[in-house]
Design a protein around this motif. Structure first.
Motif, PDB file in Angstrom:
ATOM      1  N   TYR A 119       0.847  -1.186   0.000  1.00  0.00           N
ATOM      2  CA  TYR A 119       0.000   0.000   0.000  1.00  0.00           C
ATOM      3  C   TYR A 119       0.886   1.242   0.000  1.00  0.00           C
ATOM      4  O   TYR A 119       1.874   1.318   0.733  1.00  0.00           O
ATOM      5  CB  TYR A 119      -0.901   0.036   1.235  1.00  0.00           C
ATOM      6  N   SER A 120       0.511   2.230  -0.812  1.00  0.00           N
ATOM      7  CA  SER A 120       1.248   3.495  -0.816  1.00  0.00           C
ATOM      8  C   SER A 120       0.400   4.567  -1.484  1.00  0.00           C
ATOM      9  O   SER A 120      -0.261   4.307  -2.497  1.00  0.00           O
ATOM     10  CB  SER A 120       2.576   3.373  -1.567  1.00  0.00           C
ATOM     11  N   LYS A 121       0.424   5.772  -0.909  1.00  0.00           N
ATOM     12  CA  LYS A 121      -0.291   6.883  -1.515  1.00  0.00           C
ATOM     13  C   LYS A 121       0.399   7.381  -2.782  1.00  0.00           C
ATOM     14  O   LYS A 121      -0.183   8.179  -3.530  1.00  0.00           O
ATOM     15  CB  LYS A 121      -0.411   8.039  -0.511  1.00  0.00           C
ATOM     16  N   HIS A 122       1.621   6.933  -3.010  1.00  0.00           N
ATOM     17  CA  HIS A 122       2.399   7.453  -4.137  1.00  0.00           C
ATOM     18  C   HIS A 122       2.511   6.462  -5.288  1.00  0.00           C
ATOM     19  O   HIS A 122       3.390   6.603  -6.143  1.00  0.00           O
ATOM     20  CB  HIS A 122       3.787   7.865  -3.654  1.00  0.00           C
ATOM     21  N   LEU A 123       1.643   5.460  -5.314  1.00  0.00           N
ATOM     22  CA  LEU A 123       1.682   4.514  -6.429  1.00  0.00           C
ATOM     23  C   LEU A 123       1.409   5.203  -7.755  1.00  0.00           C
ATOM     24  O   LEU A 123       2.000   4.866  -8.783  1.00  0.00           O
ATOM     25  CB  LEU A 123       0.660   3.391  -6.203  1.00  0.00           C
ATOM     26  N   TRP A 124       0.497   6.188  -7.743  1.00  0.00           N
ATOM     27  CA  TRP A 124       0.200   6.906  -8.986  1.00  0.00           C
ATOM     28  C   TRP A 124       1.440   7.638  -9.490  1.00  0.00           C
ATOM     29  O   TRP A 124       1.604   7.791 -10.712  1.00  0.00           O
ATOM     30  CB  TRP A 124      -0.918   7.919  -8.769  1.00  0.00           C
ATOM     31  N   CYS A 125       2.275   8.111  -8.564  1.00  0.00           N
ATOM     32  CA  CYS A 125       3.472   8.855  -8.963  1.00  0.00           C
ATOM     33  C   CYS A 125       4.491   7.934  -9.638  1.00  0.00           C
ATOM     34  O   CYS A 125       5.113   8.305 -10.639  1.00  0.00           O
ATOM     35  CB  CYS A 125       4.118   9.518  -7.747  1.00  0.00           C
ATOM     36  N   LEU A 126       4.670   6.730  -9.076  1.00  0.00           N
ATOM     37  CA  LEU A 126       5.711   5.829  -9.557  1.00  0.00           C
ATOM     38  C   LEU A 126       5.249   4.944 -10.706  1.00  0.00           C
ATOM     39  O   LEU A 126       6.079   4.403 -11.437  1.00  0.00           O
ATOM     40  CB  LEU A 126       6.213   4.954  -8.399  1.00  0.00           C
ATOM     41  N   PHE A 127       3.941   4.784 -10.863  1.00  0.00           N
ATOM     42  CA  PHE A 127       3.415   3.951 -11.951  1.00  0.00           C
ATOM     43  C   PHE A 127       2.330   4.732 -12.702  1.00  0.00           C
ATOM     44  O   PHE A 127       1.145   4.405 -12.614  1.00  0.00           O
ATOM     45  CB  PHE A 127       2.872   2.630 -11.411  1.00  0.00           C
ATOM     46  N   PRO A 128       2.729   5.752 -13.446  1.00  0.00           N
ATOM     47  CA  PRO A 128       1.737   6.584 -14.147  1.00  0.00           C
ATOM     48  C   PRO A 128       1.028   5.849 -15.284  1.00  0.00           C
ATOM     49  O   PRO A 128       0.101   6.406 -15.873  1.00  0.00           O
ATOM     50  CB  PRO A 128       2.584   7.748 -14.694  1.00  0.00           C
ATOM     51  N   GLN A 129       1.426   4.623 -15.582  1.00  0.00           N
ATOM     52  CA  GLN A 129       0.738   3.840 -16.619  1.00  0.00           C
ATOM     53  C   GLN A 129      -0.625   3.329 -16.144  1.00  0.00           C
ATOM     54  O   GLN A 129      -1.393   2.793 -16.942  1.00  0.00           O
ATOM     55  CB  GLN A 129       1.594   2.635 -17.057  1.00  0.00           C
ATOM     56  N   HIS A 130      -0.912   3.495 -14.868  1.00  0.00           N
ATOM     57  CA  HIS A 130      -2.204   3.042 -14.351  1.00  0.00           C
ATOM     58  C   HIS A 130      -3.333   3.820 -15.008  1.00  0.00           C
ATOM     59  O   HIS A 130      -3.214   5.016 -15.282  1.00  0.00           O
ATOM     60  CB  HIS A 130      -2.276   3.229 -12.841  1.00  0.00           C
ATOM     61  N   GLY A 131      -4.428   3.157 -15.266  1.00  0.00           N
ATOM     62  CA  GLY A 131      -5.599   3.809 -15.834  1.00  0.00           C
ATOM     63  C   GLY A 131      -6.781   2.854 -15.854  1.00  0.00           C
ATOM     64  O   GLY A 131      -6.668   1.688 -15.468  1.00  0.00           O
ATOM     65  N   GLU A 132      -7.904   3.331 -16.308  1.00  0.00           N
ATOM     66  CA  GLU A 132      -9.102   2.507 -16.366  1.00  0.00           C
ATOM     67  C   GLU A 132      -8.992   1.503 -17.510  1.00  0.00           C
ATOM     68  O   GLU A 132      -8.461   1.802 -18.577  1.00  0.00           O
ATOM     69  CB  GLU A 132     -10.335   3.384 -16.560  1.00  0.00           C
ATOM     70  N   GLY A 133      -9.504   0.313 -17.276  1.00  0.00           N
ATOM     71  CA  GLY A 133      -9.526  -0.697 -18.321  1.00  0.00           C
ATOM     72  C   GLY A 133      -8.260  -1.529 -18.361  1.00  0.00           C
ATOM     73  O   GLY A 133      -7.290  -1.280 -17.635  1.00  0.00           O
ATOM     74  N   ARG A 134      -8.266  -2.523 -19.234  1.00  0.00           N
ATOM     75  CA  ARG A 134      -7.128  -3.425 -19.365  1.00  0.00           C
ATOM     76  C   ARG A 134      -5.971  -2.741 -20.093  1.00  0.00           C
ATOM     77  O   ARG A 134      -6.181  -1.866 -20.927  1.00  0.00           O
ATOM     78  CB  ARG A 134      -7.562  -4.674 -20.133  1.00  0.00           C
ATOM     79  N   LYS A 135      -4.772  -3.187 -19.779  1.00  0.00           N
ATOM     80  CA  LYS A 135      -3.602  -2.522 -20.353  1.00  0.00           C
ATOM     81  C   LYS A 135      -3.581  -2.617 -21.877  1.00  0.00           C
ATOM     82  O   LYS A 135      -3.172  -1.674 -22.544  1.00  0.00           O
ATOM     83  CB  LYS A 135      -2.314  -3.122 -19.776  1.00  0.00           C
ATOM     84  N   HIS A 136      -3.986  -3.774 -22.424  1.00  0.00           N
ATOM     85  CA  HIS A 136      -3.904  -3.924 -23.878  1.00  0.00           C
ATOM     86  C   HIS A 136      -4.995  -3.149 -24.611  1.00  0.00           C
ATOM     87  O   HIS A 136      -4.992  -3.088 -25.841  1.00  0.00           O
ATOM     88  CB  HIS A 136      -3.961  -5.419 -24.273  1.00  0.00           C
ATOM     89  N   GLU A 137      -5.914  -2.533 -23.866  1.00  0.00           N
ATOM     90  CA  GLU A 137      -6.975  -1.750 -24.488  1.00  0.00           C
ATOM     91  C   GLU A 137      -6.715  -0.253 -24.401  1.00  0.00           C
ATOM     92  O   GLU A 137      -7.567   0.547 -24.798  1.00  0.00           O
ATOM     93  CB  GLU A 137      -8.320  -2.085 -23.833  1.00  0.00           C
ATOM     94  N   ARG A 138      -5.570   0.147 -23.912  1.00  0.00           N
ATOM     95  CA  ARG A 138      -5.224   1.562 -23.820  1.00  0.00           C
ATOM     96  C   ARG A 138      -3.739   1.742 -24.104  1.00  0.00           C
ATOM     97  O   ARG A 138      -2.970   0.785 -24.117  1.00  0.00           O
ATOM     98  CB  ARG A 138      -5.587   2.128 -22.443  1.00  0.00           C
ATOM     99  N   HIS A 139      -3.364   2.980 -24.341  1.00  0.00           N
ATOM    100  CA  HIS A 139      -1.977   3.279 -24.702  1.00  0.00           C
ATOM    101  C   HIS A 139      -1.079   3.170 -23.469  1.00  0.00           C
ATOM    102  O   HIS A 139      -1.406   3.676 -22.396  1.00  0.00           O
ATOM    103  CB  HIS A 139      -1.893   4.690 -25.287  1.00  0.00           C
ATOM    104  N   ILE A 140       0.057   2.502 -23.633  1.00  0.00           N
ATOM    105  CA  ILE A 140       1.040   2.356 -22.568  1.00  0.00           C
ATOM    106  C   ILE A 140       2.370   2.922 -23.070  1.00  0.00           C
ATOM    107  O   ILE A 140       2.888   2.482 -24.101  1.00  0.00           O
ATOM    108  CB  ILE A 140       1.241   0.876 -22.161  1.00  0.00           C
ATOM    109  N   ALA A 141       2.906   3.889 -22.358  1.00  0.00           N
ATOM    110  CA  ALA A 141       4.205   4.473 -22.715  1.00  0.00           C
ATOM    111  C   ALA A 141       4.924   4.863 -21.437  1.00  0.00           C
ATOM    112  O   ALA A 141       4.295   5.201 -20.426  1.00  0.00           O
ATOM    113  CB  ALA A 141       4.024   5.691 -23.623  1.00  0.00           C
TER     114      ALA A 141
END
Length: 244
Positions: A119-141
């Protein structure tokens, strides 16, 4: 002014005013018995174990996800690992502890697998690839700062990807030698992922370290990256090897 008087003037319940005051004190770290949140390498410019991060980033892109339940105030990162590979589970947890040294990690059992979790409040900072939906259905860079880390620790990143969605296996074929059919076995590496972007991140990194690869198909879909040439497999064996 008393909370009750503020509540009367604003037309809200007194408990709401008390909650607002609590949130304000919490943000300033003034709540008794509450420790301030651990610092973040991105927000607070604290040191980051980049070698461990490169490996954890590869694991996350393959078999990781970030969730935040309504009953929890802090999001969690989970890496799903098969129970067949206890060494991989240990290595994933070591990487989490190195990247989040002030946060506790845990293991949550699933059917045939374990979720290694932090658990960490800073996961969004270190893993900005997070987003809604499956990874293969959205852009990953990768962000520029992430790409710089991968460039410094390419084998850690490749190792994380192979440990998540890859494998080292033994293939075989037959040839006619002097009129007799003989069987030959040879090792090769596979990486299977539906995301074109994630496969490209792997192949771009393989190019940088001099590993020859090619794409093979699963049915009509080019989901597999294969490393089969003897020199390339030998180089992968130096840094990756089979799962343990």
């Amino acid at each position: 002014m008393r909370n009750a008087e503020v509540a009367r003037q604003l037309g809200v319940p007194p408990g709401t005013v008390s909650y607002w005051l609590h949130l304000d004190r919490s943000r300033r770290g003034e709540c008794p018995g509450r420790r301030p949140p651990p610092p973040c390498p991105r927000c607070d410019d604290t040191p980051l174990d980049e070698a461990a991060y490169a490996y954890l980033l590869g694991l996350y892109l393959g078999d990781g996800h970030i969730i935040q339940h309504s009953r929890h105030r802090v999001p969690s990162l989970m890496i799903t690992c098969s129970e067949k590979w206890p060494g991989l589970i240990d290595e994933a947890e070591r990487a989490m502890r190195a990247v989040f040294p002030q946060n506790r990690t845990c293991r949550v059992r699933k059917t045939g697998a374990l979720n290694v979790k932090v658990y960490s409040k800073h996961l969004w900072c270190l893993f900005p690839q997070h987003g809604e939906g499956r990874k293969h259905e959205r852009h990953i860079a990768l962000e520029p700062w992430q790409q710089a880390i991968v460039d410094r620790y390419p084998w850690g990143f490749i190792r994380g990807l192979i440990h998540s969605d890859g494998c080292r296996t033994t293939n075989w074929t037959t040839r006619i030698v002097a009129g007799e059919r003989k069987r030959y076995e040879y090792p090769r590496y596979f990486f299977t992922n539906k995301s074109d972007d994630i496969r490209r991140l792997l192949t771009d990194t393989l190019d940088k370290v001099g590993v020859e690869w090619r794409v093979t198909r699963r049915g009509n879909d080019p989901y597999n990256v294969s490393v089969a040439r003897r020199e390339a497999v030998a180089l992968m064996d130096r840094f990756i090897g089979p799962k343990l």
